[in-house]
Design an enzyme around this catalytic site. Structure first.
Site, PDB file in Angstrom:
ATOM      1  N   ASP A  40       0.795  -1.235   0.000  1.00 17.28           N
ATOM      2  CA  ASP A  40       0.000   0.000   0.000  1.00 17.28           C
ATOM      3  C   ASP A  40       0.824   1.280   0.000  1.00 17.28           C
ATOM      4  OD1 ASP A  40       1.066  -0.045   2.543  1.00 17.28           O
ATOM      5  OD2 ASP A  40      -0.835   0.085   3.603  1.00 17.28           O
ATOM      6  N   HIS A  41       2.136   1.196   0.195  1.00 20.01           N
ATOM      7  CA  HIS A  41       2.946   2.398   0.408  1.00 20.01           C
ATOM      8  C   HIS A  41       3.673   2.901  -0.837  1.00 20.01           C
ATOM      9  CE1 HIS A  41       2.276   2.385   4.675  1.00 20.01           C
ATOM     10  NE2 HIS A  41       3.260   3.221   4.919  1.00 20.01           N
ATOM     11  N   ASP A  86       4.172  -1.027  11.390  1.00 18.98           N
ATOM     12  CA  ASP A  86       3.640   0.286  11.061  1.00 18.98           C
ATOM     13  C   ASP A  86       3.014   0.821  12.332  1.00 18.98           C
ATOM     14  OD1 ASP A  86       2.576   1.931   8.320  1.00 18.98           O
ATOM     15  OD2 ASP A  86       1.429   2.262  10.151  1.00 18.98           O
ATOM     16  N   ARG A 132      -1.338  12.391  10.296  1.00 20.33           N
ATOM     17  CA  ARG A 132      -0.143  13.187  10.582  1.00 20.33           C
ATOM     18  C   ARG A 132      -0.055  14.380   9.642  1.00 20.33           C
ATOM     19  NH1 ARG A 132       3.335   7.907  11.739  1.00 20.33           N
ATOM     20  NH2 ARG A 132       2.702   7.701  13.907  1.00 20.33           N
ATOM     21  N   SER A 179       6.153   7.561  12.689  1.00 25.10           N
ATOM     22  CA  SER A 179       6.132   6.240  12.071  1.00 25.10           C
ATOM     23  C   SER A 179       7.056   5.260  12.787  1.00 25.10           C
ATOM     24  CB  SER A 179       6.555   6.359  10.609  1.00 25.10           C
ATOM     25  OG  SER A 179       6.815   5.096  10.050  1.00 25.10           O
ATOM     26  N   ARG A 226       9.007   3.264  11.349  1.00 24.92           N
ATOM     27  CA  ARG A 226      10.056   2.847  10.405  1.00 24.92           C
ATOM     28  C   ARG A 226      11.410   2.636  11.092  1.00 24.92           C
ATOM     29  NH1 ARG A 226       9.351   8.531   7.344  1.00 24.92           N
ATOM     30  NH2 ARG A 226       7.267   7.651   7.395  1.00 24.92           N
TER      31      ARG A 226
END
Length: 754
Positions: A94-95, A159, A447, A642, A644
């Protein structure tokens, strides 16, 4: 239905495990405690854990990964030596899809541009028993809610918005890829037992107020770090009166207050959602143990006795909010926005309204926003701002198209983008963004940090509910209050928008031709996973070096970051997402968004080898080439945002040895520990001021590194003077072993090899 046998097994254990926890704690239990204590690795509780202090090993039920973070998580898992994942796991693409012109064209471009990455993820999933959701299938958290989330379950995901599944009564927690790797390899997952915040919702949402406004209000109360180390549990008549997807929205944005996760007790709205999404058998199972899927009675009757903090919000009195700009906790009621915008010189003209993201892209969200669009068309209005929609999943998109919702939006000249994250994570090819002009956008995302949506530092982004975004996009005015204000239509008449209406669930049921799921091979042993050594998108990982067994001397100060430094500042998304599977290439974005304390600039730090000011990764690569370690210094809530883990892996890869800050966001601190970094906090926050631009730094006490024992840092200044300070840490014995081994993954590899 997915994972039915696993869910049955989880439910079968819950009554006895909850009873044991109640005995050991000698008190009624919150829902959060019931889920946590029923997922202990050790089985039934043998001790009561202390909130905010005890490190506890858990056994999550499942793992979810989105494509940007899955690459690094699975590259690490490939090193673990396991033939198959130990728990149900999924990958969701999806990213990596850029919003440009519309869903069909944008998806085709992504499939071409990212074919190598998609093929890699599909083959790794196929080999190791992981469910694979293709590009266009939907946003990870909406797809998880529709297919995998279940009341009383525990999951982790790579995530930070994994927390969305709390809308279906889960404890769902965002983690880095190394944590996911552990759980997929069958190892326990460690978490400090969280503190608990109870939010009592009274009354009922009405008019223009939406579930989004609940969390926008909570964010204003708690700020971006007020939930750190806590799980938020919502309850009360206001909670049970909301839809399941509305609850998901509230839990989703709990990541913006730093909360470990948020959750709601099982109720009829969750049952309705389970049955609507084809999971009636699961609803029946949940009904069979529903007393275990919510808190004990006295907890909600006397919440102050059971939660560390209690907040009460009357939904009947709650006003729609817009939060922003540049931070998701700056909360402004819609009635005050015109005044606040004038006071702060925020641009009133709205250029774009965007609906979607994992936060607000459900059928109900689109339905309520479409009711505003429908009114606008009927009343002779056109949108003054550009308008874009990202449906949350192919199931939502297909059903919304069948029911005419998407046509309503396109009749109002909206663009329908792919079922993907798109602008929410910077995957937006916005025309004119490169001019860096001051402008305002409104969106239903979670965000709104500077540069996040379009790369323009001068885009003032405000977060609101989908229905309020639609109204403001139609008006083109940030100060527009649909509750009181009128608009001029094409005939010159003054018209007023009525409050939104919509369907919680589609009246005709959900429908979809191809949801986009690919099941893994029953036997993946014959499946090969190829990574080209010349690829610029993918790179096999080499183990990080173990600690030298000495104190660290002569470290250079790389950067002293000033103010907000999120994972977006440390490792930007947007155009950099394409390198998420290539550690060397993506390290070229390390800390380029952080503001240097000494010159107030981004991506400009002093190179102590030459005296010149250069890009942060350029300077760090020169230190690495000379075998010189470095240290990064930061401000409050360093690494918020995030999950990440690239924000931890890039400094580790380039030779940064320690990160010293006033305070950490939870996930980032854990990610640093997992990668063998030193994550330290000032014992005295005023010591932040003592660090000078040309400092050489020593870290001592490592040869006797132990829990609850501060380390000593010496700042050797250029003029020959020095300052000695204490730095705290939260490492337990196991985490210290991660540091000594060079990374947690090195221990896994060694144990499996043995």
């Amino acid at each position: 239905m997915f994972d039915l046998e696993m869910i049955k097994a989880t439910y079968a254990k819950m009554p006895a495990r909850i009873a044991a926890a109640r005995r050991i704690t000698n008190k009624p239990l919150t829902l959060t405690e019931k889920i946590l204590y029923s997922h202990l690795t050790e089985g039934e509780a043998k001790a009561a854990y202390e909130r905010g202090k005890s490190y506890v090993d858990f056994a999550p039920d499942r793992v979810a990964m989105q494509d940007a973070t899955a690459q690094m998580a699975l590259l690490q898992f490939m090193q673990a030596g396991r033939p198959k994942v130990a728990v149900p796991s999924t990958v969701h693409c999806d990213h990596l899809i850029t919003a440009r012109v519309g869903a069909k064209d944008d998806l085709a471009v992504a499939n071409k541009e990212s074919k190598e990455v998609y093929d890699f993820l599909a083959s790794v999933s196929n080999k190791y028993g992981i469910g694979f959701w293709k590009p266009g299938a939907g946003i990870i958290h909406q797809v998880v809610l529709e297919n995998y989330a279940f009341p009383g379950g525990m999951m982790i995901g790579t995530d930070s918005h994994t927390v969305n599944a709390g809308g279906l009564g889960m404890v769902a927690i965002g983690v880095g890829g190394a944590d996911a790797c552990d759980v997929m390899a069958g190892l326990p997952w460690e978490l400090k037992f969280p503190k608990l915040i109870g939010v009592k919702l009274t009354g009922k949402l009405n008019g223009w107020t939406a579930p989004k406004d609940v969390i926008l209000k909570v964010a204003g109360i708690l700020t971006v770090k007020g939930g750190t180390g806590c799980i938020v549990e919502y309850f009360g008549e206001g909670a049970t009166s909301m839809s399941c997807t509305g609850k998901g929205t509230i839990c989703n944005m709990g990541a913006e207050i730093g909360a470990t996760t948020s959750t709601f007790g099982y109720d009829e709205s969750m049952e309705r959602y389970l049955r609507a999404t084809g999971r009636s058998e699961l609803a029946d199972l949940a009904n069979g143990i529903k007393e275990h899927l919510t808190a004990d009675g006295d907890v909600y009757a006397n919440p102050a006795n059971y939660f560390d903090q209690v907040i009460e919000i009357n939904l009947s009195e709650l006003e729609p909010h817009l939060n922003g700009p540049f931070t998701p906790d700056l909360a402004t009621p819609v009635s005050k926005m015109k005044e606040e915008a004038a006071k702060n010189n925020w641009p009133l003209k709205v250029e774009w309204g965007l609906i979607g993201s994992c936060t607000n892209s459900s059928y109900e969200d689109l339905s309520r926003a479409a009711s505003i669009a429908r009114q606008a068309i009927a009343k002779g209005l056109v949108t003054k701002a550009e308008f874009g929609i990202n449906p949350g999943s192919e199931q939502v998109r297909f059903t919304a198209e069948r029911d005419g919702l998407l046509k309503t939006f396109t009749d109002l000249n909206a663009s329908i983008f792919t079922n993907a994250c798109g602008p929410c994570i910077g995957m937006w090819d916005r025309v004119g963004a490169e001019k860096a002009e001051k402008n305002t956008i409104v969106h239903s995302f979670n965000r709104n940090f500077a540069k996040r949506a379009d790369g323009n530092p001068n885009t003032y982004a405000f977060v609101a509910s989908p229905e309020l975004v639609a109204a403001i996009a139609i008006s083109g005015n940030l100060g527009f209050n649909p509750i009181t204000d009128t608009l001029t239509n094409s005939k010159g008449d003054q018209v007023k928008l009525e409050a939104p209406t919509g369907d919680e669930l589609p009246k005709k049921g959900f429908a979809v031709d191809d949801p986009g799921f690919q099941a893994p091979a029953a036997d993946g042993s014959k499946v090969s996973v190829a990574v080209s050594p010349t690829s610029d998108r993918l790179q096999l990982l080499a183990p990080f070096a173990a600690w030298e067994k000495t104190d660290l001397k002569g470290l250079k100060l790389l950067i002293k970051a000033k103010g907000k430094c999120t994972t977006d500042h440390i490792s930007m998304a947007g155009k950099w997402l394409k390198y998420r599977g290539h550690l060397d290439n993506i390290s070229n974005n390390m800390l380029i968004g952080a503001v240097n304390y000494f010159n107030e600039k981004t991506d400009s730090v002093k190179n102590q080898l030459t005296g010149n000011y250069e890009s942060v990764p350029v300077v760090q690569r020169q230190y690495k080439a000379k075998g010189i370690g470095s240290i990064v210094v930061g401000d409050e809530n360093y690494g918020e945002g995030s999950s990440r883990e690239h924000a931890a892996m890039e400094p580790r890869f380039l030779g940064v040895r320690a990160v010293l800050v006033k305070s950490f966001a939870r996930i980032h601190e854990t990610n640093l520990k997992k990668q063998g970094m030193l994550a330290l906090t000032f014992a005295d926050k005023n010591d932040y001021e003592k660090i000078k631009e040309d400092d050489s730094i020593d870290i001592t006490g490592l040869t006797s590194f132990a829990p609850n024992t501060p380390l000593t840092l010496v700042f050797n200044h250029k003029d020959g003077s020095k300052d000695e300070i204490k730095a705290n840490h939260t490492y337990n014995a196991q985490q210290i072993e991660w540091f000594k081994a060079g990374a947690a993954l090195n221990i896994i590899r060694a144990n499996i090899g043995a």
